[in-house]
Write a protein that holds these residues in place. Structure first.
Motif, mmCIF file in Angstrom:
data_model
loop_
_atom_site.group_PDB
_atom_site.id
_atom_site.type_symbol
_atom_site.label_atom_id
_atom_site.label_comp_id
_atom_site.label_asym_id
_atom_site.label_seq_id
_atom_site.Cartn_x
_atom_site.Cartn_y
_atom_site.Cartn_z
ATOM 1 N N ASP A 1 31.790 37.826 36.637
ATOM 2 C CA ASP A 1 30.871 36.817 36.436
ATOM 3 C C ASP A 1 30.027 36.780 35.165
ATOM 4 O OD1 ASP A 1 31.191 35.794 39.096
ATOM 5 O OD2 ASP A 1 29.578 36.846 39.986
ATOM 6 N N GLY A 2 29.811 37.981 34.745
ATOM 7 C CA GLY A 2 29.044 38.075 33.399
ATOM 8 C C GLY A 2 30.177 37.712 32.299
ATOM 9 N N ALA A 3 31.430 37.994 32.522
ATOM 10 C CA ALA A 3 32.520 37.648 31.295
ATOM 11 C C ALA A 3 32.532 35.978 31.490
ATOM 12 C CB ALA A 3 33.766 38.258 31.730
ATOM 13 N N VAL A 4 32.504 35.485 32.674
ATOM 14 C CA VAL A 4 32.734 33.991 32.523
ATOM 15 C C VAL A 4 31.691 33.495 31.879
ATOM 16 C CG1 VAL A 4 32.442 32.047 34.180
ATOM 17 C CG2 VAL A 4 33.977 33.921 34.803
ATOM 18 N N GLU A 5 30.350 33.793 31.981
ATOM 19 C CA GLU A 5 29.287 33.533 31.195
ATOM 20 C C GLU A 5 29.274 33.737 29.834
ATOM 21 O OE1 GLU A 5 24.370 34.024 31.147
ATOM 22 O OE2 GLU A 5 25.413 34.757 32.975
ATOM 23 N N ALA A 6 29.741 34.702 29.209
ATOM 24 C CA ALA A 6 29.586 35.134 28.033
ATOM 25 C C ALA A 6 30.711 34.411 27.100
ATOM 26 C CB ALA A 6 29.962 36.674 27.760
ATOM 27 N N LEU A 7 31.974 34.263 27.775
ATOM 28 C CA LEU A 7 33.048 33.511 26.989
ATOM 29 C C LEU A 7 32.499 32.075 27.122
ATOM 30 C CD1 LEU A 7 34.445 36.135 27.348
ATOM 31 C CD2 LEU A 7 36.680 34.752 27.936
ATOM 32 N N SER A 8 32.033 31.503 28.119
ATOM 33 C CA SER A 8 31.912 30.125 28.286
ATOM 34 C C SER A 8 30.644 29.555 27.356
ATOM 35 C CB SER A 8 31.252 29.852 29.996
ATOM 36 O OG SER A 8 32.312 30.105 30.849
ATOM 37 N N ASN A 9 29.676 30.590 27.106
ATOM 38 C CA ASN A 9 28.535 30.086 26.262
ATOM 39 C C ASN A 9 28.730 30.801 24.826
ATOM 40 O OD1 ASN A 9 27.515 32.898 26.270
ATOM 41 N ND2 ASN A 9 26.217 32.467 27.805
ATOM 42 N N GLY A 10 30.044 31.277 24.687
ATOM 43 C CA GLY A 10 30.083 31.897 23.142
ATOM 44 C C GLY A 10 29.616 33.163 22.649
ATOM 45 N N ASN A 11 29.052 34.112 23.822
ATOM 46 C CA ASN A 11 28.483 35.360 23.499
ATOM 47 C C ASN A 11 29.607 36.278 23.237
ATOM 48 O OD1 ASN A 11 25.982 34.362 23.197
ATOM 49 N ND2 ASN A 11 25.258 34.835 25.483
ATOM 50 N N ALA A 12 30.757 36.055 23.477
ATOM 51 C CA ALA A 12 32.025 36.854 23.646
ATOM 52 C C ALA A 12 33.050 36.138 23.317
ATOM 53 C CB ALA A 12 32.180 37.859 24.719
ATOM 54 N N ASP A 13 34.234 36.606 22.748
ATOM 55 C CA ASP A 13 35.399 35.826 22.446
ATOM 56 C C ASP A 13 36.538 35.945 23.319
ATOM 57 O OD1 ASP A 13 34.126 34.645 19.964
ATOM 58 O OD2 ASP A 13 34.320 36.698 19.194
ATOM 59 N N TYR A 14 36.732 37.410 23.861
ATOM 60 C CA TYR A 14 37.780 37.579 24.791
ATOM 61 C C TYR A 14 37.481 38.637 25.810
ATOM 62 C CZ TYR A 14 39.460 41.554 22.117
ATOM 63 O OH TYR A 14 39.241 42.799 21.271
ATOM 64 N N PHE A 15 38.368 38.710 27.021
ATOM 65 C CA PHE A 15 38.076 39.525 28.023
ATOM 66 C C PHE A 15 39.212 39.961 28.782
ATOM 67 C CE2 PHE A 15 36.802 39.670 32.744
ATOM 68 C CZ PHE A 15 36.046 41.018 32.449
ATOM 69 N N MET A 16 39.232 41.304 29.130
ATOM 70 C CA MET A 16 40.621 41.676 29.509
ATOM 71 C C MET A 16 40.285 42.105 31.095
ATOM 72 S SD MET A 16 42.138 43.856 26.618
ATOM 73 C CE MET A 16 43.496 44.388 27.388
ATOM 74 N N TRP A 17 40.858 41.701 31.944
ATOM 75 C CA TRP A 17 40.798 41.836 33.663
ATOM 76 C C TRP A 17 42.007 41.808 34.304
ATOM 77 C CZ3 TRP A 17 36.167 44.077 34.780
ATOM 78 C CH2 TRP A 17 35.730 44.189 35.931
ATOM 79 N N GLU A 18 42.350 42.333 35.415
ATOM 80 C CA GLU A 18 43.495 42.045 36.080
ATOM 81 C C GLU A 18 43.873 40.734 36.368
ATOM 82 O OE1 GLU A 18 46.349 41.882 39.217
ATOM 83 O OE2 GLU A 18 44.438 41.358 39.702
ATOM 84 N N LYS A 19 45.197 40.475 35.871
ATOM 85 C CA LYS A 19 45.494 38.976 35.667
ATOM 86 C C LYS A 19 45.640 38.202 36.890
ATOM 87 C CE LYS A 19 50.086 37.656 35.951
ATOM 88 N NZ LYS A 19 51.528 37.588 35.227
ATOM 89 N N PHE A 20 45.857 38.891 38.358
ATOM 90 C CA PHE A 20 45.786 37.880 39.352
ATOM 91 C C PHE A 20 44.485 37.891 39.952
ATOM 92 C CE2 PHE A 20 50.111 40.097 39.261
ATOM 93 C CZ PHE A 20 50.977 38.757 39.347
ATOM 94 N N MET A 21 43.542 38.484 39.664
ATOM 95 C CA MET A 21 42.098 38.266 40.062
ATOM 96 C C MET A 21 41.488 37.396 39.194
ATOM 97 S SD MET A 21 41.238 39.896 42.875
ATOM 98 C CE MET A 21 39.472 39.409 42.971
ATOM 99 N N THR A 22 41.969 37.071 37.970
ATOM 100 C CA THR A 22 41.429 36.209 37.185
ATOM 101 C C THR A 22 42.099 34.717 37.193
ATOM 102 O OG1 THR A 22 42.678 37.144 35.326
ATOM 103 C CG2 THR A 22 40.376 37.703 35.476
ATOM 104 N N LYS A 23 43.211 35.007 37.909
ATOM 105 C CA LYS A 23 44.107 33.649 38.006
ATOM 106 C C LYS A 23 43.517 32.342 38.380
ATOM 107 C CE LYS A 23 48.212 31.799 37.877
ATOM 108 N NZ LYS A 23 48.279 30.861 38.496
#
Length: 284
Positions: A145-167
């Motif tokens: 959830d924190g990654a979704v927020e960070a990428l959406s508001n521009g506080n981070a540029d990329y995020f690595m997580w298991e591909k099926f859970m993020t699908k």
């Protein structure tokens, strides 16, 4: 009845634990196994093992090997998932980044230091020949959830997580996956605190026997694909693909793999010294 606290990520890999708990199989053996979800992943679980908050963890191989080598008073007792974890490399859907090369030197969201998302960022950087000192920058976001927020508001540029859970996040137009990065070793192991293991080895053996009896035939469980899809809000076809790529294990983590993980972490300058096999693994 012996109470045992165990932690793991709330993901499809761990459905077998839910099924054995639901079936009362541990209680039949006079074991009160209490499962705790760790949304923060491996970094949160290594901390919980160190503090004694949990007795056991189903945890990423590289993360727990690193933490035991750095003093976590625990041992790996078994491999849980034999196949690699496929990490998706994600950016915000509207991001200007199109390829992994575009991410060189950019801000990588990680759940916490020492987590899988942190360590795999180094693996990915090495795969692409980046400078590990200057081309990696981290933003701690705690969880998905924190990654979704960070990428959406521009506080981070990329995020690595298991591909099926993020699908589902990709399908909904929040993330865009630009590449995959599989682990170079089996992805999940089971670890136990030394103090608990020394006092309760028979209990640990029984727990392993119960979970192994379920994982050995896991794919043969009727409608298991639909059960996973419904429980984890995944598309049925994605679950079916994931099942073809995933193999559980009922075996010990071998010495060659422990050596390989440590050598890679040392090469990436995120582990200072290699520990002998018997300090990392105990075969019960």
């Amino acid at each position: 009845m012996k109470t045992v606290n165990i932690g793991g990520v709330p993901e499809h890999f761990n459905l077998a634990w839910y099924l054995t708990l639901k079936g009362g199989e541990y209680k039949d053996e006079d074991i009160n196994l209490r499962w705790k979800d760790y949304h923060g992943g491996t970094g949160a679980m290594t901390e919980a093992l160190r503090t004694g908050t949990i007795d056991m963890a189903v945890i990423l191989t590289e993360g727990i090997v690193k933490d035991i080598a750095e003093g976590n008073p625990s041992k790996i007792v078994q491999t849980f998932v034999q196949t690699p974890l496929i990490w998706g490399i994600h950016v915000a859907h509207g991001s200007e980044f199109k390829s992994v090369e575009d991410l060189k030197g950019k801000r990588c969201a990680i759940s916490r230091y020492g987590s899988g998302s942190h360590l795999m960022a180094y693996i990915n950087a090495e795969n692409h020949g980046w400078n590990l000192e200057t081309d990696l920058n981290f933003e701690v976001v705690q969880d998905l959830d924190g990654a979704v927020e960070a990428l959406s508001n521009g506080n981070a540029d990329y995020f690595m997580w298991e591909k099926f859970m993020t699908k589902p996040i990709v399908d909904s137009g929040i993330f865009r996956r630009i590449a995959n990065c599989p682990t170079p070793w089996p992805c999940f192991v089971i670890a136990v605190r030394n103090e608990f293991l020394e006092a309760n080895e028979r209990i640990v053996k029984i727990i392993l026997e119960i979970i192994n009896n379920t994982t050995i035939d896991f794919k043969e469980i009727p409608s298991i694909d639909r059960m996973i899809a419904n429980r984890y809000a995944l598309k049925l076809e994605d679950v079916q693909e994931w099942l073809t790529l995933t193999e559980w294990s009922q075996s010990h983590l071998d010495e060659a793999t422990v050596k390989k993980v440590q050598q890679k972490l040392i090469q990436l300058d995120i582990l200072s010294a290699q520990r002998p096999y018997h300090q990392i693994v105990k075969n019960v």
